[in-house]
Design an enzyme around this catalytic site. Structure first.
Site, mmCIF file in Angstrom:
data_model
loop_
_atom_site.group_PDB
_atom_site.id
_atom_site.type_symbol
_atom_site.label_atom_id
_atom_site.label_comp_id
_atom_site.label_asym_id
_atom_site.label_seq_id
_atom_site.Cartn_x
_atom_site.Cartn_y
_atom_site.Cartn_z
ATOM 1 N N GLY A 61 0.666 -1.394 -0.203
ATOM 2 C CA GLY A 61 -0.081 0.090 0.118
ATOM 3 C C GLY A 61 1.063 1.227 0.030
ATOM 4 N N CYS A 62 0.338 2.284 0.666
ATOM 5 C CA CYS A 62 1.163 3.431 0.564
ATOM 6 C C CYS A 62 2.562 3.444 0.978
ATOM 7 C CB CYS A 62 0.509 4.516 1.580
ATOM 8 S SG CYS A 62 1.251 6.104 1.927
ATOM 9 N N PHE A 63 3.682 3.646 0.055
ATOM 10 C CA PHE A 63 4.801 3.727 0.596
ATOM 11 C C PHE A 63 5.424 4.732 1.634
ATOM 12 C CE2 PHE A 63 6.044 5.772 -3.836
ATOM 13 C CZ PHE A 63 5.615 7.109 -3.330
#
Length: 208
Positions: free
Chosen positions: A39-41
């Site tokens: 998901g969101c890095f």
């Protein structure tokens, strides 16, 4: 200094250099890398920075067909770019302190391994969870860990195991985002429900 004295001096320096460990070489030999997507890095990067033995984490893009992707276009699938990149992180760690299995275990405990359609509030293939393996040994470890997780949570694991592809570091403003923008990051993470869902998944596993 005479020529003879200079030769002797340089010879002594060369001999000394050969007996000393090369700092860069020692450091390089002690480092290993792993690439995962969850998901969101920003979040994956921040989580892995808390793990002792990790020396660096870089946010970036991988797994897609576009060269030199940017934040604006890494997820595009039009024209000659049919495969989107995924937000991922490249983790550099000390293998004398951490094993690849340790990295994978930590990874699985900080994502939702049941959701292959994205992660938390971020949806779509650009946010799908994946482990990018660099060789057969890593593939076997990833498969074994995935099986262990499925047994622990009593659910099917939706994390892809893919061959490592070129990793493209993201723009500078994405690196260390949690440290550079603590208030915005904390609001985003809470609003996205990341920690709440991770706790739900793994709390249920403990009671099974």
């Amino acid at each position: 200094m005479t020529k003879m004295m200079r030769r002797s001096f340089l010879g002594a320096l060369a001999a000394l250099a050969l007996t000393m460990p090369h700092a860069a070489g020692v450091n390089a030999a002690e480092q290993a890398t792993a690439i995962v997507a969850g998901g969101c890095f920003w979040c994956v990067e921040h989580d892995f920075r808390q793990l002792q033995g990790v020396s660096n984490v870089v946010s970036g893009y991988t797994g897609g067909s576009r060269a030199n992707p940017t934040y604006e276009d890494y997820h595009d699938t039009d024209g000659d770019n049919p495969v989107p990149h995924v937000e991922a992180v490249e983790i550099t760690y000390d293998p004398t302190k951490l094993t690849y299995a340790n990295i994978l275990d930590y990874y699985f405990h900080h994502i939702d391994p049941t959701d292959g359609g994205g992660q938390f509030c971020d949806r779509g293939p650009a946010y799908r969870p994946a482990i990018f393996v660099m060789n057969d040994a890593e593939k076997k470890e990833a498969e074994a860990k995935s099986a262990d997780v499925a047994q622990a949570i009593k659910q099917q694991v939706a994390v892809e195991i893919l061959p490592a592809a070129k990793f493209w570091p993201a723009e500078d403003y994405h690196q260390d985002y949690a440290e550079k923008n603590p208030t915005r990051y904390k609001y985003y993470r809470w609003n996205c429900g990341r920690d709440q869902r991770v706790e739900e998944v793994w709390s249920a596993a403990k009671t099974n």
